[in-house]
Design an enzyme around this catalytic site. Sequence first.
Site, mmCIF file in Angstrom:
data_model
loop_
_atom_site.group_PDB
_atom_site.id
_atom_site.type_symbol
_atom_site.label_atom_id
_atom_site.label_comp_id
_atom_site.label_asym_id
_atom_site.label_seq_id
_atom_site.Cartn_x
_atom_site.Cartn_y
_atom_site.Cartn_z
ATOM 1 C CE1 TYR A 33 -3.713 -2.350 0.237
ATOM 2 C CE2 TYR A 33 -2.464 -3.361 2.013
ATOM 3 C CZ TYR A 33 -3.491 -3.395 1.100
ATOM 4 O OH TYR A 33 -4.311 -4.490 1.034
ATOM 5 C CG ASP A 87 4.239 1.535 -4.583
ATOM 6 O OD1 ASP A 87 5.402 1.926 -4.506
ATOM 7 O OD2 ASP A 87 3.911 0.332 -4.533
ATOM 8 C CE1 TYR A 125 6.068 -4.663 3.794
ATOM 9 C CE2 TYR A 125 7.949 -4.033 5.142
ATOM 10 C CZ TYR A 125 7.009 -3.727 4.181
ATOM 11 O OH TYR A 125 7.002 -2.488 3.600
ATOM 12 C CD GLU A 179 8.812 6.108 0.942
ATOM 13 O OE1 GLU A 179 9.447 5.210 0.350
ATOM 14 O OE2 GLU A 179 8.527 7.190 0.400
ATOM 15 C CG ASP A 180 2.127 7.044 3.956
ATOM 16 O OD1 ASP A 180 2.567 8.201 3.867
ATOM 17 O OD2 ASP A 180 0.956 6.789 4.272
ATOM 18 C CB SER A 181 2.842 2.849 8.147
ATOM 19 O OG SER A 181 3.884 1.960 7.853
HETATM 20 O O1 TRH Z 1 2.356 -1.201 2.472
HETATM 21 P P1 TRH Z 1 3.794 -0.908 2.576
HETATM 22 O O2 TRH Z 1 4.661 -2.040 2.861
HETATM 23 O O3 TRH Z 1 4.230 -0.225 1.260
HETATM 24 C C1 TRH Z 1 5.400 -0.057 0.555
HETATM 25 C C2 TRH Z 1 5.342 -0.757 -0.757
HETATM 26 O O4 TRH Z 1 5.629 -2.119 -0.552
HETATM 27 C C3 TRH Z 1 6.299 -0.151 -1.710
HETATM 28 O O5 TRH Z 1 6.418 -0.884 -2.904
HETATM 29 C C4 TRH Z 1 7.630 0.049 -1.071
HETATM 30 O O6 TRH Z 1 8.375 0.752 -1.969
HETATM 31 C C5 TRH Z 1 7.455 0.842 0.192
HETATM 32 O O7 TRH Z 1 6.596 0.151 1.083
HETATM 33 C C6 TRH Z 1 8.730 1.160 0.873
HETATM 34 O O8 TRH Z 1 4.041 0.166 3.758
HETATM 35 P P2 TRH Z 1 3.697 1.711 3.883
HETATM 36 O O9 TRH Z 1 4.590 2.509 2.997
HETATM 37 O O10 TRH Z 1 3.736 2.014 5.294
HETATM 38 O O11 TRH Z 1 2.207 1.892 3.354
HETATM 39 C C7 TRH Z 1 1.091 1.449 4.047
HETATM 40 C C8 TRH Z 1 -0.092 2.378 3.810
HETATM 41 O O12 TRH Z 1 -1.269 1.796 4.305
HETATM 42 C C9 TRH Z 1 0.059 3.712 4.500
HETATM 43 O O13 TRH Z 1 -0.445 4.752 3.672
HETATM 44 C C10 TRH Z 1 -0.830 3.579 5.723
HETATM 45 C C11 TRH Z 1 -1.921 2.716 5.193
HETATM 46 N N1 TRH Z 1 -2.698 1.952 6.161
HETATM 47 C C12 TRH Z 1 -4.055 2.202 6.246
HETATM 48 O O14 TRH Z 1 -4.574 3.085 5.547
HETATM 49 N N2 TRH Z 1 -4.794 1.463 7.102
HETATM 50 C C13 TRH Z 1 -4.281 0.489 7.886
HETATM 51 O O15 TRH Z 1 -5.010 -0.162 8.669
HETATM 52 C C14 TRH Z 1 -2.873 0.267 7.811
HETATM 53 C C15 TRH Z 1 -2.243 -0.767 8.686
HETATM 54 C C16 TRH Z 1 -2.123 1.008 6.928
#
Ligand code: TRH
Length: 387
Positions: free
Chosen positions: A17, A19, A197, A277-279
């Site tokens: 999620y 990207d 993960y 990244e985002d979380s």
């Molecule tokens: O989901 P991620 O692991 O995403 C990424 C991708 O894998 C990408 O390809 C890679 O390049 C990058 O990591 C480093 O983790 P991330 O970035 O934290 O994104 C999760 C998103 O989901 C973030 O916007 C928060 C959201 N989220 C919700 O909206 N609700 C939820 O309950 C949770 C747990 C997360």
Amino acid sequence: MSKPFSCDIFCNVVDNYGDIGVCWRLAKQLAHEHGVAVRLWVDDLGSFARLCPEADAQLAQQHCREVEVRHWVALFPEVEPAGLVIEAFACKLPERYVAAMAAQECKPVWINLEHLSAEDWVAGSHKLPSPHPQLQLTKYFFFPGFTPQTGGLLLERDLLARRDAFQGDAQAVAAFWQSLSIPVPQADETRVSLFCYENPALPKLLAAWVEGGVPISCLVPEGRALPQVAAFFGQAQAAPGDVFKHGNLQVYVLPFVEQEHYDELLWSCDINFVRGEDSCVRAQWAGKPFVWHIYPQHDGIHMQKLRAFMELYCTGLLPDAAQALRGLWEAWNGGPVILAEWNDFGVHRSMLQQHAHDWAQGLSGNSLALNLLDFFRSIDKMRGFKI
Ligand code: TRH
């Protein structure tokens, strides 16, 4: 004649999620706070709809929260390019679209929004131009980051004020727990959110919590960690609504919450485990101690990124607290043990709490959206677009 300011954001969902999480957040912020007409092109509407449940994953074109959301399909339609074009994470723009950019009298400002990293080289690469080999177009690299020499971080204008108001309002916090059907925390309890993960350290951490001296409630949103959590409790699977208890540990399985409510979860917990990244950025804005499961890369390069961030983040922390943080983060990202590291982290928790709060405050002056718009203006000065 000047055009209204418009922006096309292109998002290729590689996995998970992050990207679309970053692109959606940026799209909303440009539209809400800066009145930009944003078109978000995303090739996987299913992932988008998880973050924004009001979206219809079957619709080729729709409006969500003032953003035009378009399904990015292989047969790309003929459209007029926006004044600002953002390709997220070096996704390749459709050839037809690039040709249309080149055909514009006033060439759009083309930005490749890169991944977040705390490594030193980022400052030197931020804003570098990359001329197109054939066409009269230049793409610029834009790097988010943690120092003033980088593009900063996504931060909504009112986020920290909303966080403080929420955290200071016991009724709002209680209502939030109620919305998730989870009891408000007991006085002696530590509440953690867990988003990660698959992780070999996870069963060891859960075991440490079972045996620990403090009641832990662990909130796990639906996702990749669930099979391991279920297996730990001897179950074949787990689903939202499930509650598991063993020793001092109680686990609540949550539905994947809408992106905006995920902040409230982070604001309400004592410690947040985050990933990607985002979380990870949102956990920093929460001003709470957090543990990062970095996105693993095949070449192991992610450990360099992790250490670069720890180096920066630990600046100003007393050595023992910094050591406790490094120890737990290394263990969570592939280190051999975790029990001692978790306990050590707990010993320094109040200091880590204060540090997390100060860190968020310190970063808050460097807004990615504002920097992006300033950069756009500086490149575009003579072109007649109005913001
Ligand atoms: O989901 P991620 O692991 O995403 C990424 C991708 O894998 C990408 O390809 C890679 O390049 C990058 O990591 C480093 O983790 P991330 O970035 O934290 O994104 C999760 C998103 O989901 C973030 O916007 C928060 C959201 N989220 C919700 O909206 N609700 C939820 O309950 C949770 C747990 C997360």
